[in-house]
Enzyme design. Structure first.
Site, PDB file in Angstrom:
ATOM      1  N   ASP A 100      44.479  40.904  33.830  1.00 25.62           N
ATOM      2  CA  ASP A 100      44.684  41.922  32.951  1.00 25.62           C
ATOM      3  C   ASP A 100      43.120  42.071  31.990  1.00 25.62           C
ATOM      4  O   ASP A 100      43.288  42.853  30.870  1.00 25.62           O
ATOM      5  CB  ASP A 100      45.770  41.883  31.968  1.00 25.62           C
ATOM      6  CG  ASP A 100      47.156  41.513  32.669  1.00 25.62           C
ATOM      7  OD1 ASP A 100      47.295  42.453  33.432  1.00 25.62           O
ATOM      8  OD2 ASP A 100      47.655  40.789  32.303  1.00 25.62           O
ATOM      9  N   HIS A 150      46.443  47.449  38.016  1.00 26.23           N
ATOM     10  CA  HIS A 150      44.973  47.630  37.351  1.00 26.23           C
ATOM     11  C   HIS A 150      45.267  49.118  37.136  1.00 26.23           C
ATOM     12  O   HIS A 150      45.834  50.079  37.696  1.00 26.23           O
ATOM     13  CB  HIS A 150      43.791  47.490  38.108  1.00 26.23           C
ATOM     14  CG  HIS A 150      43.761  47.494  39.455  1.00 26.23           C
ATOM     15  ND1 HIS A 150      44.270  46.587  40.514  1.00 26.23           N
ATOM     16  CD2 HIS A 150      43.672  48.532  40.279  1.00 26.23           C
ATOM     17  CE1 HIS A 150      44.212  46.868  41.526  1.00 26.23           C
ATOM     18  NE2 HIS A 150      43.924  48.252  41.885  1.00 26.23           N
TER      19      HIS A 150
END
Length: 427
Positions: free
Chosen positions: A13, A41
């Site tokens: 992340d 993503h």
């Protein structure tokens, strides 16, 4: 021209999607080399936001060929759903290539993932429940189903029947679940065959030829270094190798062809799921980072655990990946703090430890030793060059660079594609 690996330097992340998409307009191929739809993503193009889980970020760049390598595990339903969603929004997905050697996530892999996690109770790992781990286990046990098996029905039937002989025993006798019918699984898998077939290719040959011809190839890692099955905070890890070495095995390209390895590094630290996290915050600062940074998992929908920057982790990522550069993301999130603590070392059993401990027990007991850096209040989202940043923001970046062991060559100052400061070119 270079072959580059771009990967997460923390627990995932970090903003890899933005970094990959930023480079995607300048490269010829973007390659996913491990993981599956447990990655997530978000890429912002203009006023459009795209959430991708399986497809490479480069699919949003018109001149780029996106590739799913042999090291990826593919859920065919998720694959076709993502392709359909992009097509509906006008994105051309016709150039996608998928390795015939990539393994497929089957319905029984997903079932086993979910029931195993529930069975573990408080000892659970924090899996996404998407069948990733069981699919990699099948691969290692040599009972996995590969993309190419969709095009030989007899082989597919034999493999599914052989796999279910053992798995049905497990489901019935350990988890008290009904047996899964092999014929139903085969039928489910074959329904995807014709739609996927146009994308299937010998990706290893194509990628090696492309590099030899001077094309620019970008290898995109999912998750992050600290989630690597070998180098992460085991057992709270993923089932594959997001680290740089995984790009070679997961795409079939030798290490001598990789010219640059870029680590994506968030200006603070986050983690999803269980496992040690020395700088985790349980106070209003942690909540502020979560709120301002929009820290909610793209794949899981779970709030991310938030904490201050951890320099020993960054140095560890530099070491195990051979990083040549960092791309620092989300610097703008830190705007407004009067002081910003940075973890420079740990205290373990009363002793100062400078590097990430190899012993998992030590890491679980590590207490962060902080150095406070001065913050800034100015809006940095419009900054185009490093000198546009406030002096304290510049000093923060320089301090992180010195502590982390590799140059910071780009800085994200906002979520948009253009909200990036490029210090050194990656190409």
């Amino acid at each position: 021209m270079p072959a580059l690996v771009l990967l997460g330097a923390q627990w995932g992340d970090e903003g890899k999607g933005k970094a990959t998409d930023l480079l995607g307009g300048s490269v010829d191929y973007v390659v996913r080399y491990q993981g599956g739809n447990n990655a997530g993503h978000t890429v912002v193009v203009g006023d459009q936001k795209y959430a991708l889980h399986l497809l490479p970020s480069g699919i949003l760049s018109p001149g780029c060929t996106p590739v799913i390598g042999n090291g990826v595990v593919v859920d065919p339903a998720v694959l076709l759903s993502e392709l359909s969603g992009l097509n509906e929004r006008g994105v051309d997905t016709s150039k996608l290539l998928i390795s015939g050697n990539a393994h497929l996530i089957t319905p029984y892999n997903v079932t086993l993932d979910k029931v195993t996690e529930r069975f573990l109770g408080k000892r659970k790992i924090g899996t996404t429940g998407r069948g990733i781990g069981p699919t990699y286990a099948d691969k290692i046990n040599r009972v996995g189903i590969r993309v190419q098996d969709l095009y030989d029905e007899s082989i597919l039937e034999q493999k599914v029947e052989a796999a279910l002989e053992q798995k049905n025993q497990l489901l019935a006798k350990v988890f008290n679940r009904r047996a899964i019918e092999a014929g139903k699984v085969v039928e489910d898998m074959l329904q995807y065959a014709e739609q996927i077939k146009p994308f299937v290719a010998d990706t290893t040959l194509i990628l090696n030829d492309a590099i030899d011809e001077g094309k620019v190839v970008l290898f995109e890692g999912g998750q992050g270094t600290l989630l690597d099955v070998d180098h992460g905070t085991y057992p709270f890890v993923t089932s594959s190798n997001p680290t740089a070495g995984g790009a070679c095995t997961g795409a079939g390209v030798g290490p001598t062809k990789i010219s640059r390895v870029i680590g994506i590094l968030k200006a603070y630290t986050t983690r999803v799921g269980a496992g040690p996290f020395p700088t985790e915050l349980h106070d209003e600062d942690g909540e502020a980072l979560r709120r301002i940074g929009g820290e909610r998992g793209v794949t899981t929908g779970r709030d991310r655990r938030c904490g201050w920057f951890d320099a020993p982790i960054a140095r560890y990522a530099t070491r195990v990946n051979g990083l040549t550069d960092f791309f620092l993301t989300k610097l703008d999130v830190l705007t407004g703090w009067e002081r910003i603590p940075v973890c420079v070392a740990y205290e373990i059993d009363g002793k100062r430890v400078e590097e990430l401990p190899y012993n998992q027990t030590d890491f679980h007991h590590a207490k962060p030793i902080y150095e406070n850096l001065p913050g800034w209040s100015e809006d940095i989202t419009k900054a185009k060059t490093f000198s546009d940043l406030p002096k304290n923001a510049q000093a923060y970046v320089k301090a992180l660079e010195e502590m982390s062991g590799a140059p910071i060559s780009a800085i994200g100052v906002g979520p948009g594609r253009t909200e990036t400061i490029e210090i050194n070119s990656f190409l």
